[in-house]
Scaffold this motif. Structure first.
Motif, mmCIF file in Angstrom:
data_model
loop_
_atom_site.group_PDB
_atom_site.id
_atom_site.type_symbol
_atom_site.label_atom_id
_atom_site.label_comp_id
_atom_site.label_asym_id
_atom_site.label_seq_id
_atom_site.Cartn_x
_atom_site.Cartn_y
_atom_site.Cartn_z
ATOM 1 N N ILE A 58 0.846 -1.203 0.000
ATOM 2 C CA ILE A 58 0.000 0.000 0.000
ATOM 3 C C ILE A 58 0.874 1.242 0.000
ATOM 4 N N LYS A 59 1.911 1.240 0.836
ATOM 5 C CA LYS A 59 2.828 2.390 0.877
ATOM 6 C C LYS A 59 3.520 2.577 -0.467
ATOM 7 N N LYS A 60 3.861 1.482 -1.116
ATOM 8 C CA LYS A 60 4.479 1.561 -2.436
ATOM 9 C C LYS A 60 3.493 2.167 -3.439
ATOM 10 N N ALA A 61 2.236 1.769 -3.342
ATOM 11 C CA ALA A 61 1.197 2.293 -4.231
ATOM 12 C C ALA A 61 0.982 3.786 -4.009
ATOM 13 N N GLN A 62 1.138 4.242 -2.760
ATOM 14 C CA GLN A 62 0.928 5.648 -2.426
ATOM 15 C C GLN A 62 2.123 6.523 -2.784
ATOM 16 N N ASP A 63 3.265 5.920 -3.055
ATOM 17 C CA ASP A 63 4.475 6.665 -3.419
ATOM 18 C C ASP A 63 4.465 6.920 -4.929
ATOM 19 N N PRO A 64 4.320 8.194 -5.331
ATOM 20 C CA PRO A 64 4.231 8.477 -6.772
ATOM 21 C C PRO A 64 5.508 8.154 -7.541
ATOM 22 N N TYR A 65 6.626 7.972 -6.852
ATOM 23 C CA TYR A 65 7.900 7.713 -7.514
ATOM 24 C C TYR A 65 8.319 6.245 -7.482
ATOM 25 N N ALA A 66 7.489 5.404 -6.852
ATOM 26 C CA ALA A 66 7.832 3.985 -6.737
ATOM 27 C C ALA A 66 7.656 3.274 -8.078
ATOM 28 N N ALA A 67 8.559 2.379 -8.349
ATOM 29 C CA ALA A 67 8.445 1.538 -9.544
ATOM 30 C C ALA A 67 7.534 0.363 -9.199
ATOM 31 N N VAL A 68 6.459 0.229 -9.933
ATOM 32 C CA VAL A 68 5.469 -0.800 -9.647
ATOM 33 C C VAL A 68 5.414 -1.792 -10.808
ATOM 34 N N MET A 69 5.412 -3.048 -10.466
ATOM 35 C CA MET A 69 5.358 -4.117 -11.466
ATOM 36 C C MET A 69 3.978 -4.783 -11.412
ATOM 37 N N LYS A 70 3.659 -5.496 -12.457
ATOM 38 C CA LYS A 70 2.399 -6.222 -12.516
ATOM 39 C C LYS A 70 2.295 -7.200 -11.345
ATOM 40 N N GLU A 71 3.427 -7.813 -10.988
ATOM 41 C CA GLU A 71 3.447 -8.774 -9.878
ATOM 42 C C GLU A 71 3.074 -8.103 -8.552
ATOM 43 N N ASP A 72 3.495 -6.833 -8.372
ATOM 44 C CA ASP A 72 3.132 -6.092 -7.158
ATOM 45 C C ASP A 72 1.617 -5.934 -7.069
ATOM 46 N N LEU A 73 1.017 -5.544 -8.184
ATOM 47 C CA LEU A 73 -0.437 -5.367 -8.227
ATOM 48 C C LEU A 73 -1.150 -6.683 -7.951
ATOM 49 N N MET A 74 -0.697 -7.743 -8.569
ATOM 50 C CA MET A 74 -1.334 -9.049 -8.366
ATOM 51 C C MET A 74 -1.211 -9.500 -6.915
ATOM 52 N N ARG A 75 -0.033 -9.329 -6.335
ATOM 53 C CA ARG A 75 0.175 -9.735 -4.936
ATOM 54 C C ARG A 75 -0.667 -8.884 -3.986
ATOM 55 N N MET A 76 -0.721 -7.572 -4.256
ATOM 56 C CA MET A 76 -1.520 -6.700 -3.394
ATOM 57 C C MET A 76 -2.996 -7.090 -3.472
ATOM 58 N N ASN A 77 -3.499 -7.339 -4.659
ATOM 59 C CA ASN A 77 -4.897 -7.765 -4.814
ATOM 60 C C ASN A 77 -5.162 -9.019 -3.998
ATOM 61 N N GLN A 78 -4.262 -9.983 -4.100
ATOM 62 C CA GLN A 78 -4.419 -11.244 -3.373
ATOM 63 C C GLN A 78 -4.441 -11.008 -1.863
ATOM 64 N N LEU A 79 -3.491 -10.236 -1.364
ATOM 65 C CA LEU A 79 -3.414 -9.984 0.079
ATOM 66 C C LEU A 79 -4.626 -9.218 0.600
ATOM 67 N N LEU A 80 -5.008 -8.161 -0.091
ATOM 68 C CA LEU A 80 -6.127 -7.344 0.379
ATOM 69 C C LEU A 80 -7.427 -8.133 0.346
ATOM 70 N N ASP A 81 -7.606 -8.960 -0.663
ATOM 71 C CA ASP A 81 -8.792 -9.820 -0.713
ATOM 72 C C ASP A 81 -8.801 -10.806 0.451
ATOM 73 N N GLU A 82 -7.653 -11.398 0.759
ATOM 74 C CA GLU A 82 -7.557 -12.327 1.895
ATOM 75 C C GLU A 82 -7.897 -11.634 3.202
ATOM 76 N N ILE A 83 -7.390 -10.431 3.381
ATOM 77 C CA ILE A 83 -7.637 -9.687 4.622
ATOM 78 C C ILE A 83 -9.123 -9.372 4.757
ATOM 79 N N LEU A 84 -9.760 -8.932 3.685
ATOM 80 C CA LEU A 84 -11.168 -8.551 3.744
ATOM 81 C C LEU A 84 -12.092 -9.743 3.873
ATOM 82 N N LYS A 85 -11.668 -10.918 3.441
ATOM 83 C CA LYS A 85 -12.531 -12.105 3.520
ATOM 84 C C LYS A 85 -12.584 -12.694 4.922
ATOM 85 N N ASN A 86 -11.598 -12.366 5.738
ATOM 86 C CA ASN A 86 -11.561 -12.928 7.103
ATOM 87 C C ASN A 86 -12.556 -12.248 8.011
#
Length: 86
Positions: A58-86
């Motif tokens: 999330i902090k990486k996503a909020q940093d306008p200068y961070a280099a973001v890869m497709k894998e980061d997005l996929m991993r974040m989606n997976q983690l956030l979905d897991e957290i919200l499902k609990n």
């Protein structure tokens, strides 16, 4: 997704997730620190390791200068979905 703007998508997903945490769990999301992580862990039952990894993404996503890869997005989606499902 087709445009490849993973950073923008991550930022929007992070914003949505934090808003949902504020509304559903009544947790302040101003500071994504250890106190936030502990509260989220208590309310969701998710492991602290997964929560900390999600916070880092999330902090990486909020940093306008961070280099973001497709894998980061996929991993974040997976983690956030897991957290919200609990």
């Amino acid at each position: 997704l087709q445009e490849g703007d993973f950073h923008d998508m991550m930022a929007k997903k992070a914003q949505y997730f934090l808003n949902k945490i504020r509304l559903d769990f009544i947790i302040d999301t101003t500071n994504l620190d250890e106190n936030f992580a502990k509260k989220l862990q208590l309310k969701t039952g998710t492991t602290i390791e997964k929560i900390n990894e999600a916070i880092n993404l999330i902090k990486k996503a909020q940093d306008p200068y961070a280099a973001v890869m497709k894998e980061d997005l996929m991993r974040m989606n997976q983690l956030l979905d897991e957290i919200l499902k609990n």
